[in-house]
Design an enzyme around this catalytic site. Structure first.
Site, PDB file in Angstrom:
ATOM      1  N   GLN A   1     -14.741   1.957   1.268  1.00 16.94           N
ATOM      2  CA  GLN A   1     -14.015   1.528   0.066  1.00 16.94           C
ATOM      3  C   GLN A   1     -13.802   2.734  -0.848  1.00 16.94           C
ATOM      4  O   GLN A   1     -14.761   3.376  -1.262  1.00 16.94           O
ATOM      5  CB  GLN A   1     -14.799   0.443  -0.685  1.00 16.94           C
ATOM      6  CG  GLN A   1     -14.043  -0.103  -1.897  1.00 16.94           C
ATOM      7  CD  GLN A   1     -14.758  -1.286  -2.563  1.00 16.94           C
ATOM      8  OE1 GLN A   1     -15.941  -1.514  -2.323  1.00 16.94           O
ATOM      9  NE2 GLN A   1     -14.042  -2.005  -3.390  1.00 16.94           N
TER      10      GLN A   1
ATOM     11  N   ASP B   1       0.857  -1.187   0.000  1.00 18.65           N
ATOM     12  CA  ASP B   1       0.000   0.000   0.000  1.00 18.65           C
ATOM     13  C   ASP B   1       0.894   1.237   0.000  1.00 18.65           C
ATOM     14  O   ASP B   1       1.888   1.281   0.737  1.00 18.65           O
ATOM     15  CB  ASP B   1      -0.903  -0.034   1.254  1.00 18.65           C
ATOM     16  CG  ASP B   1      -2.040   0.970   1.185  1.00 18.65           C
ATOM     17  OD1 ASP B   1      -1.775   2.170   0.995  1.00 18.65           O
ATOM     18  OD2 ASP B   1      -3.197   0.555   1.322  1.00 18.65           O
TER      19      ASP B   1
ATOM     20  N   HIS C   1     -10.060  -5.446  -2.656  1.00 23.40           N
ATOM     21  CA  HIS C   1      -8.705  -5.634  -2.130  1.00 23.40           C
ATOM     22  C   HIS C   1      -8.774  -6.008  -0.665  1.00 23.40           C
ATOM     23  O   HIS C   1      -9.537  -5.435   0.108  1.00 23.40           O
ATOM     24  CB  HIS C   1      -7.840  -4.381  -2.323  1.00 23.40           C
ATOM     25  CG  HIS C   1      -8.503  -3.111  -1.895  1.00 23.40           C
ATOM     26  ND1 HIS C   1      -9.484  -2.488  -2.647  1.00 23.40           N
ATOM     27  CD2 HIS C   1      -8.346  -2.348  -0.798  1.00 23.40           C
ATOM     28  CE1 HIS C   1      -9.894  -1.411  -2.028  1.00 23.40           C
ATOM     29  NE2 HIS C   1      -9.225  -1.292  -0.895  1.00 23.40           N
TER      30      HIS C   1
END
Ligand code: 5GP
Ligand code: ZN
Length: 135
Positions: A91, A28, A97
């Site tokens: 989200q 990330d 994910h």
């Protein structure tokens, strides 16, 4: 094209951690902790329930293996696995994910849940509705 499809296609740069037949995992860009990974199906879907059995299995296997690597390589003492599904749930990227967030100390990440004891009847009615949806 969504940003994670761009990452899968190799058009957006990434720090890859795992690439299999159906699933990709990468770091990330705004890590909650060191080693925070996103595990995504290579096919664009928004919701967990849209995954095929094979995709779901590989997604979960990859997440488990990454968590083991966080433990052995980064010294993580625990891991949070989470999915934000739908805007109301936070989200932001509309490509499913699974967050894999290695944990080193209790204070790093705060997930606040406001929960109260439910009435027995409400639990019964809710469970019945959900069972209906699963039939
Ligand atoms: P969500 O809130 O949708 O569950 O989380 C989206 C995550 O994707 C966020 O943690 C954010 O930091 C991450 N993210 C957004 N854009 C990119 C990107 O271009 N590359 C990577 N590696 N991560 C991204
Ligand atoms: Zn996508």
């Amino acid at each position: 094209m969504c940003v994670f499809c761009g990452i899968v296609a190799g058009e957006v740069p990434k720090h890859e951690v795992y690439s299999g037949e159906r699933v990709l995992a990468f770091l990330d860009i705004n890590p909650a902790t060191r080693g925070h990974c996103l595990v995504v199906p290579k096919r664009h879907v928004e919701r967990l329930g849209e995954l095929s059995r094979e995709e779901a299995a590989e997604l979960l296997e990859a997440a488990g293996a990454i968590a083991e690597a966080c433990r052995s390589q980064l010294g993580a003492k625990g891991v949070n696995f989470w999915i934000n599904q739908g805007r109301v749930a936070g989200q932001v990227v509309p490509h499913l994910h699974l967050h894999v967030v290695p944990r080193y100390a209790e204070e790093e990440v705060k997930v606040e849940v406001r929960a109260e004891r439910a009435a027995q009847q409400e639990l019964e009615e809710t469970a019945e509705r959900l069972r209906k949806g699963l039939r």
